[in-house]
Design an enzyme around this catalytic site. Structure first.
Site, PDB file in Angstrom:
ATOM      1  N   HIS A  85       0.843  -1.196   0.000  1.00 57.93           N
ATOM      2  CA  HIS A  85       0.000   0.000   0.000  1.00 57.93           C
ATOM      3  C   HIS A  85       0.882   1.252   0.000  1.00 57.93           C
ATOM      4  CE1 HIS A  85      -4.032  -1.776   1.665  1.00 57.93           C
ATOM      5  NE2 HIS A  85      -3.585  -2.440   0.618  1.00 57.93           N
ATOM      6  N   GLU A 101       0.905   3.843   1.866  1.00 59.24           N
ATOM      7  CA  GLU A 101       1.412   4.252   3.185  1.00 59.24           C
ATOM      8  C   GLU A 101       2.605   3.401   3.609  1.00 59.24           C
ATOM      9  OE1 GLU A 101      -1.662   3.389   2.269  1.00 59.24           O
ATOM     10  OE2 GLU A 101      -3.157   4.078   3.715  1.00 59.24           O
ATOM     11  N   CYS A 137      -5.989   1.762   5.992  1.00 59.84           N
ATOM     12  CA  CYS A 137      -6.671   0.526   6.414  1.00 59.84           C
ATOM     13  C   CYS A 137      -6.084   0.047   7.752  1.00 59.84           C
ATOM     14  CB  CYS A 137      -6.491  -0.553   5.338  1.00 59.84           C
ATOM     15  SG  CYS A 137      -4.811  -1.211   5.240  1.00 59.84           S
TER      16      CYS A 137
END
Lengths: 148, 148
Positions: free
Chosen positions: B56, B58, B86
């Protein structure tokens, strides 16, 4: 019937990874991924070596298993990990669609099971406490030695 | 006073990353890490390209920022991300000790803020909804094009 490849067998493999981590000065957590009775990934915590908080044993094992399988979903795979996965790793397990997670020692403070609603999909089987004492001991010994 | 480097300025940079992701066929989420008004990491979702559910925006940004800083903790850093992180990324943010997280669009289904107890330490400042409409639009457009 003799079943050499039971949960305890695989957890012992994960525990060997945890011991490698301890030897390297890493918080000793080890993980393996099993697919059709074959170990397709093994990893241990490397947050210090890689200088990366995301380099938990489970994360590295999930990435390695996806490479081994040639696909990002680990649908028929089982993750064995010596310590209850944290929030981050619980989230990764959920994304990976692993079919089963087996952990050793519980982590009441940081483990994903403290969170609500459930981090894992209800279809993911979770087995807890396999070789819990041994998995906890390797962590306790590590911190005992640190304080010496 | 003119303040060119406000949250909207940095979110626009994260949004550019999200747009790069969309061009590559990745779910368009972008992230940057800022330290002392400097962008030290930029990343977008690469789960398809890397065939890795953990890739992801991040996660990649946190790893890159740690490399840039030369340490695994991002204490005086701010993460800008176009979509609410998430569970996995919320856990990683927590481990990283980022001081501030700014997100655009909310993710009610998978966002870390739905979880209890709080995934982030109370000391981490969270700013929500910066350029939320634009951040949501890039995701909506992506899925609309997929269905064509």
């Amino acid at each position: 019937m003799i079943t050499p490849f039971d949960d305890a067998y695989y957890m012992r493999q994960a525990l060997q990874e945890a011991e490698l981590a301890a030897e390297e000065g890493e918080i000793p957590v080890g993980a393996i991924v099993v697919w059709k009775n074959r170990i397709i990934a093994r990893a241990h915590n490397q947050t210090e070596r890689l200088m990366d908080v995301t380099a938990h044993a489970e994360m590295l094992a999930i990435t390695a298993a996806a490479n081994a399988i040639g696909g990002k979903y680990l649908k028929d795979c089982t993750l064995y990990v010596t310590l209850e996965p944290c929030t981050m790793c619980g989230g990764a397990i959920s994304w990976s669609q692993l079919s089963k997670v087996v952990f050793g020692a519980r982590d009441e403070k940081r483990g994903f099971e403290r969170l609500s609603p459930n981090v894992l999909h209800s279809k993911i089987e979770v087995v807890r406490g396999i070789m819990a004492a041994e998995c906890q001991a390797v962590v306790d010994d590590f911190f005992k030695n640190l304080r010496k």
